[in-house]
Design a protein around this motif. Structure first.
Motif, PDB file in Angstrom:
ATOM      1  N   LEU A 119       0.756  -1.247  -0.063  1.00  0.00           N
ATOM      2  CA  LEU A 119      -0.011  -0.160  -0.065  1.00  0.00           C
ATOM      3  C   LEU A 119       0.921   1.172   0.063  1.00  0.00           C
ATOM      4  O   LEU A 119       1.412   1.634   1.043  1.00  0.00           O
ATOM      5  N   TYR A 120       1.051   1.609  -1.183  1.00  0.00           N
ATOM      6  CA  TYR A 120       1.992   3.073  -1.432  1.00  0.00           C
ATOM      7  C   TYR A 120       1.316   4.174  -0.748  1.00  0.00           C
ATOM      8  O   TYR A 120       0.107   4.446  -1.044  1.00  0.00           O
ATOM      9  N   PRO A 121       1.995   4.908  -0.095  1.00  0.00           N
ATOM     10  CA  PRO A 121       1.616   6.153   0.653  1.00  0.00           C
ATOM     11  C   PRO A 121       1.237   7.405  -0.435  1.00  0.00           C
ATOM     12  O   PRO A 121       2.167   7.465  -1.585  1.00  0.00           O
ATOM     13  N   CYS A 122       0.188   7.773  -0.183  1.00  0.00           N
ATOM     14  CA  CYS A 122      -0.162   9.147  -0.928  1.00  0.00           C
ATOM     15  C   CYS A 122       0.703  10.302  -0.287  1.00  0.00           C
ATOM     16  O   CYS A 122       1.298  10.180   0.722  1.00  0.00           O
ATOM     17  N   GLU A 123       0.583  11.536  -1.042  1.00  0.00           N
ATOM     18  CA  GLU A 123       1.318  12.665  -0.457  1.00  0.00           C
ATOM     19  C   GLU A 123       0.769  12.918   1.090  1.00  0.00           C
ATOM     20  O   GLU A 123       1.664  13.205   2.082  1.00  0.00           O
ATOM     21  N   MET A 124      -0.374  12.782   1.379  1.00  0.00           N
ATOM     22  CA  MET A 124      -0.750  13.244   2.794  1.00  0.00           C
ATOM     23  C   MET A 124      -0.626  12.146   3.835  1.00  0.00           C
ATOM     24  O   MET A 124      -0.277  12.504   4.863  1.00  0.00           O
ATOM     25  N   CYS A 125      -0.310  10.717   3.294  1.00  0.00           N
ATOM     26  CA  CYS A 125       0.144   9.809   4.202  1.00  0.00           C
ATOM     27  C   CYS A 125       1.709  10.175   4.714  1.00  0.00           C
ATOM     28  O   CYS A 125       2.005   9.772   5.685  1.00  0.00           O
ATOM     29  N   VAL A 126       2.236  10.422   3.733  1.00  0.00           N
ATOM     30  CA  VAL A 126       3.569  11.094   4.104  1.00  0.00           C
ATOM     31  C   VAL A 126       3.793  11.920   4.922  1.00  0.00           C
ATOM     32  O   VAL A 126       4.674  12.079   5.909  1.00  0.00           O
ATOM     33  N   TRP A 127       2.885  13.172   4.835  1.00  0.00           N
ATOM     34  CA  TRP A 127       2.936  14.328   5.751  1.00  0.00           C
ATOM     35  C   TRP A 127       2.514  13.626   6.985  1.00  0.00           C
ATOM     36  O   TRP A 127       2.928  14.370   7.817  1.00  0.00           O
ATOM     37  N   GLN A 128       1.721  12.772   7.283  1.00  0.00           N
ATOM     38  CA  GLN A 128       1.535  12.238   8.812  1.00  0.00           C
ATOM     39  C   GLN A 128       2.793  11.502   9.318  1.00  0.00           C
ATOM     40  O   GLN A 128       2.732  11.469  10.551  1.00  0.00           O
ATOM     41  N   ARG A 129       3.578  11.106   8.701  1.00  0.00           N
ATOM     42  CA  ARG A 129       4.777  10.448   8.978  1.00  0.00           C
ATOM     43  C   ARG A 129       5.781  11.382   9.821  1.00  0.00           C
ATOM     44  O   ARG A 129       6.426  11.117  10.771  1.00  0.00           O
ATOM     45  N   TRP A 130       5.858  12.669   9.280  1.00  0.00           N
ATOM     46  CA  TRP A 130       6.938  13.558   9.654  1.00  0.00           C
ATOM     47  C   TRP A 130       6.997  13.903  11.156  1.00  0.00           C
ATOM     48  O   TRP A 130       7.682  13.905  12.009  1.00  0.00           O
ATOM     49  N   PRO A 131       5.616  14.262  11.762  1.00  0.00           N
ATOM     50  CA  PRO A 131       5.472  14.489  12.806  1.00  0.00           C
ATOM     51  C   PRO A 131       5.622  13.412  14.026  1.00  0.00           C
ATOM     52  O   PRO A 131       6.375  13.518  15.162  1.00  0.00           O
ATOM     53  N   HIS A 132       5.558  12.101  13.503  1.00  0.00           N
ATOM     54  CA  HIS A 132       5.863  10.999  14.205  1.00  0.00           C
ATOM     55  C   HIS A 132       7.409  10.677  14.179  1.00  0.00           C
ATOM     56  O   HIS A 132       7.952  10.521  15.331  1.00  0.00           O
ATOM     57  N   VAL A 133       7.984  11.148  13.268  1.00  0.00           N
ATOM     58  CA  VAL A 133       9.556  11.052  13.247  1.00  0.00           C
ATOM     59  C   VAL A 133      10.100  12.042  14.195  1.00  0.00           C
ATOM     60  O   VAL A 133      11.084  11.892  15.052  1.00  0.00           O
ATOM     61  N   ALA A 134       9.579  13.402  14.151  1.00  0.00           N
ATOM     62  CA  ALA A 134       9.668  14.334  15.205  1.00  0.00           C
ATOM     63  C   ALA A 134       9.580  13.947  16.821  1.00  0.00           C
ATOM     64  O   ALA A 134      10.471  13.998  17.581  1.00  0.00           O
ATOM     65  N   ALA A 135       8.431  13.147  17.056  1.00  0.00           N
ATOM     66  CA  ALA A 135       7.876  12.851  18.203  1.00  0.00           C
ATOM     67  C   ALA A 135       9.055  12.092  18.786  1.00  0.00           C
ATOM     68  O   ALA A 135       9.400  11.733  19.821  1.00  0.00           O
ATOM     69  N   ILE A 136       9.449  11.052  17.886  1.00  0.00           N
ATOM     70  CA  ILE A 136      10.499  10.166  18.302  1.00  0.00           C
ATOM     71  C   ILE A 136      11.831  10.453  18.589  1.00  0.00           C
ATOM     72  O   ILE A 136      12.465  10.186  19.568  1.00  0.00           O
ATOM     73  N   GLY A 137      12.140  11.701  17.982  1.00  0.00           N
ATOM     74  CA  GLY A 137      13.370  12.337  18.005  1.00  0.00           C
ATOM     75  C   GLY A 137      13.352  13.025  19.477  1.00  0.00           C
ATOM     76  O   GLY A 137      14.444  12.939  20.459  1.00  0.00           O
ATOM     77  N   LEU A 138      12.281  13.690  19.595  1.00  0.00           N
ATOM     78  CA  LEU A 138      12.050  14.433  20.933  1.00  0.00           C
ATOM     79  C   LEU A 138      11.979  13.519  21.902  1.00  0.00           C
ATOM     80  O   LEU A 138      12.594  13.826  23.358  1.00  0.00           O
ATOM     81  N   ALA A 139      11.279  12.340  22.115  1.00  0.00           N
ATOM     82  CA  ALA A 139      11.356  11.407  22.930  1.00  0.00           C
ATOM     83  C   ALA A 139      12.753  10.938  23.332  1.00  0.00           C
ATOM     84  O   ALA A 139      13.007  10.443  24.453  1.00  0.00           O
ATOM     85  N   LEU A 140      13.333  10.531  22.316  1.00  0.00           N
ATOM     86  CA  LEU A 140      14.685   9.861  22.330  1.00  0.00           C
ATOM     87  C   LEU A 140      15.532  11.013  23.231  1.00  0.00           C
ATOM     88  O   LEU A 140      16.442  10.481  24.117  1.00  0.00           O
ATOM     89  N   ALA A 141      15.500  12.085  22.963  1.00  0.00           N
ATOM     90  CA  ALA A 141      16.229  13.339  23.423  1.00  0.00           C
ATOM     91  C   ALA A 141      15.711  13.147  24.840  1.00  0.00           C
ATOM     92  O   ALA A 141      16.716  13.607  25.873  1.00  0.00           O
ATOM     93  N   ALA A 142      14.556  13.281  25.231  1.00  0.00           N
ATOM     94  CA  ALA A 142      14.139  12.958  26.763  1.00  0.00           C
ATOM     95  C   ALA A 142      14.785  11.848  27.411  1.00  0.00           C
ATOM     96  O   ALA A 142      15.042  12.213  28.970  1.00  0.00           O
ATOM     97  N   PHE A 143      15.119  10.898  26.996  1.00  0.00           N
ATOM     98  CA  PHE A 143      15.765   9.821  27.684  1.00  0.00           C
ATOM     99  C   PHE A 143      17.216  10.262  27.970  1.00  0.00           C
ATOM    100  O   PHE A 143      17.456   9.762  28.985  1.00  0.00           O
TER     101      PHE A 143
END
Length: 165
Positions: free
Chosen positions: A34-58
């Motif tokens: 199931l290849y992502p459309c443009e808006m599917c990809v947009w949803q992924r970027w905040p998740h990547v940011a959240a992962i980075g922020l949470a890792l920094a919190a550790f």
């Protein structure tokens, strides 16, 4: 009351929720085709940011850790907002804002090569849900799960902050 356990659980949720949602999206893409459309990809970027922020919190303690976890929770909610907008486009509640885009440049390539690439690329429409379960699309599930987990993270950070005072 010690705020330590609450903020540590919030930090773990702020890492686990977006990591699992992003892993699920990638699994649907690469294992499910199931290849992502443009808006599917947009949803992924905040998740990547959240992962980075949470890792920094550790790697931090105290107020800075709470700020990073709070920021990760906000990023998760941003993904929920994008997903809600995307789900609305899929369900026909409103118009989408994306257009056709191509991947890759055309420098030094012939018009025929560029056209061949465009014609060979799969057409992924943002207004059509490629998969659903119980009438809820992947964007809908991301909106629900991100909204709930982001809200819980923020509530936990608020509780931890209040108990420190």
């Amino acid at each position: 009351m010690d705020a330590g356990p609450v903020i540590r659980r919030a930090r773990l949720l702020a890492l686990a929720a977006p990591a699992l949602l992003l892993a699920g999206a990638l699994l649907f893409q690469f294992a499910g085709g199931l290849y992502p459309c443009e808006m599917c990809v947009w949803q992924r970027w905040p998740h990547v940011a959240a992962i980075g922020l949470a890792l920094a919190a550790f790697a931090t303690r105290g107020a800075l850790m709470r700020v990073l976890v709070f920021s990760a929770g906000v990023a998760i909610l941003v993904s929920a907002g994008v997903a809600l907008f995307h789900a609305g486009v899929e369900y026909g509640w409103w118009e989408g804002i994306t257009g056709c885009a191509t991947m890759g440049g055309g420098a030094g390539r012939s018009d025929a090569d560029i056209l061949a690439d465009i014609m060979a690329a799969p057409i992924i429409r943002c207004d059509v849900a490629p998969w659903s379960l119980f009438g809820i699309s992947l964007a809908g599930y991301n909106a629900i799960l991100s909204g709930l987990s982001g809200a819980v993270v923020l509530l936990m950070v608020g509780k931890a902050t209040r108990s420190v005072r």
